[in-house]
Design an enzyme around this catalytic site. Structure first.
Site, PDB file in Angstrom:
ATOM      1  N   SER A 114       0.810  -1.215   0.000  1.00 39.48           N
ATOM      2  CA  SER A 114       0.000   0.000   0.000  1.00 39.48           C
ATOM      3  C   SER A 114       0.842   1.265   0.000  1.00 39.48           C
ATOM      4  O   SER A 114       0.534   2.220  -0.693  1.00 39.48           O
ATOM      5  CB  SER A 114      -0.918   0.013   1.231  1.00 39.48           C
ATOM      6  OG  SER A 114      -0.155  -0.072   2.422  1.00 39.48           O
ATOM      7  N   CYS A 115       1.932   1.270   0.776  1.00 38.11           N
ATOM      8  CA  CYS A 115       2.658   2.536   0.944  1.00 38.11           C
ATOM      9  C   CYS A 115       4.021   2.538   0.301  1.00 38.11           C
ATOM     10  O   CYS A 115       4.650   3.580   0.196  1.00 38.11           O
ATOM     11  CB  CYS A 115       2.801   2.872   2.425  1.00 38.11           C
ATOM     12  SG  CYS A 115       3.976   1.822   3.301  1.00 38.11           S
ATOM     13  N   GLY A 116       4.529   1.390  -0.096  1.00 37.40           N
ATOM     14  CA  GLY A 116       5.859   1.374  -0.663  1.00 37.40           C
ATOM     15  C   GLY A 116       6.914   1.428   0.420  1.00 37.40           C
ATOM     16  O   GLY A 116       6.739   0.865   1.495  1.00 37.40           O
ATOM     17  N   CYS A 118       9.018   2.264   3.486  1.00 34.59           N
ATOM     18  CA  CYS A 118       8.776   2.906   4.772  1.00 34.59           C
ATOM     19  C   CYS A 118      10.028   2.785   5.630  1.00 34.59           C
ATOM     20  O   CYS A 118      10.879   1.952   5.393  1.00 34.59           O
ATOM     21  CB  CYS A 118       7.602   2.255   5.493  1.00 34.59           C
ATOM     22  SG  CYS A 118       6.071   2.243   4.545  1.00 34.59           S
TER      23      CYS A 118
END
Length: 275
Positions: A114-116, A118
Site C-alpha cells: 500500500s505505501c511502498g 517505509c
C-alpha cells in the site's frame, strides 16, 4: 514459484440471491531482497518478474545504473524449514568494483503493497541523487489529447486485473502513445520497479523520451523512481502528494495527476505537454 492468482471460496449475494462459488483473487506473497547475501528489504508483491523487481528496487535506491553492475540474480534455496525453495527470497550479487551501500537499520526496511518504502530516517535519505540528471533537460513532448488516451490503453492491456479487479498497473509509453511495457502488482511501486528492472536488464536505462503511467495516485516514492530511471514524464489517474510535486519541480520531472480522458492537472513540467 507462487501463482499470480489464487482461488478462494466466496459467498456471493446478487439481487437477494445467495450462492457459494470460487472467486479468483490476486496473489500476495512476501519477497525478501538480499544484496550480496545480506537482507536489505521485504516487500509484499504479486509473484512474477521477481528478478526485475529486485534490480528495479536497487535502481530506485541508487545502487544500480546499468546491467553490468549486476553479476547474478538468483532465488535463495533452502529458505523453507524443509530446505525447499520458496521462491520468496532473491539475492542480487553486485559485479566486481560496484560499491556496496552501507546496509544499516536505516536501509534494512519493510515495504508494503500500500505505501511502498517505509522506515527512512529522514526525507534527505530518500532524495537519492539520480545517475541520470539529464531528465530535467529531456526535450520530449506529448500532446494533451494523446496523454488522455493512455489510461484506456493501460486498462485494456491489464490481463490479470480483468480476472481479479485487485491489481495496480504501471505502463511505459513512448511520446507517440506506443505501449512499451506493462506490469501489474498489488503494489504500484512494485509494478514500477518491475518496469525499471526489466529496462535495466535489457540495457535501456535511462528511459529518455518515455512516459510512465500509474493506476492510482502519484506518491513521492513513484516520482523518485521515475527520476532515478531517467523518465521525464510521470502521469497518474489519481492525485499526487505534495512531496511528489516538490520533487518534480526540483528535478525537472513532468508530473500529471487526475488524468481522466481529456481532463488532467499538470503539477510540474507543463512545457512537455502540448495543448
Amino acid at each position: 514459484m507462487g501463482r499470480v492468482t489464487e482461488r478462494r471460496r466466496v459467498v456471493r449475494i446478487r439481487n437477494g440471491v445467495v450462492g457459494v462459488r470460487p472467486d479468483t483473487l490476486v496473489a500476495e506473497e512476501p519477497l525478501e531482497i538480499r544484496l550480496n547475501g545480506k537482507p536489505l528489504a521485504i516487500t509484499m508483491r504479486t509473484p512474477g518478474d521477481d528478478f526485475a523487481l529486485a534490480v528495479g528496487f536497487l535502481v530506485s535506491e541508487g545502487v544500480l545504473a546499468a546491467a553490468s553492475d549486476v553479476s547474478a540474480v538468483t532465488y535463495c534455496e533452502g529458505a523453507a524449514e524443509d530446505g525447499t525453495n520458496t521462491y520468496n527470497i532473491v539475492n542480487v550479487q553486485l559485479a566486481n568494483g560496484v560499491p556496496v551501500p552501507d546496509i544499516t537499520l536505516e536501509r534494512n526496511v519493510y515495504t508494503t503493497s500500500s505505501c511502498g518504502l517505509c522506515g527512512k530516517a529522514s526525507l534527505d535519505a530518500v532524495r537519492t541523487a539520480t545517475r541520470f540528471p539529464a531528465t530535467a533537460a529531456d526535450p520530449v513532448r506529448i500532446s494533451a489529447d494523446l496523454l488522455g488516451l493512455l489510461p484506456d490503453r493501460l486498462r485494456a492491456a491489464q490481463k490479470v486485473f480483468d480476472r481479479t479487479g485487485g491489481l495496480h498497473a504501471a505502463g511505459l509509453f513512448t511520446a507517440d502513445g506506443e505501449l512499451l511495457d506493462l506490469r501489474e502488482d498489488v503494489g504500484r511501486h512494485n509494478a514500477v520497479d518491475k518496469i525499471i528492472g526489466r529496462a535495466l536488464r535489457s540495457g535501456r536505462l535511462p528511459l529518455t523520451g518515455a512516459v510512465l503511467l500509474v493506476s492510482g495516485r502519484a506518491s513521492f516514492e513513484l516520482a523518485q523512481k521515475a527520476v532515478m530511471a531517467g523518465i521525464p514524464v510521470l502521469a497518474a489517474v489519481s492525485a499526487p502528494s505534495s512531496l511528489a510535486v516538490d520533487l518534480a519541480l526540483e528535478s525537472g520531472l513532468t508530473l500529471v495527476g487526475f488524468l481522466r480522458g481529456p481532463n488532467m492537472n499538470i503539477y510540474a513540467g507543463e512545457e512537455r505537454i502540448t495543448m
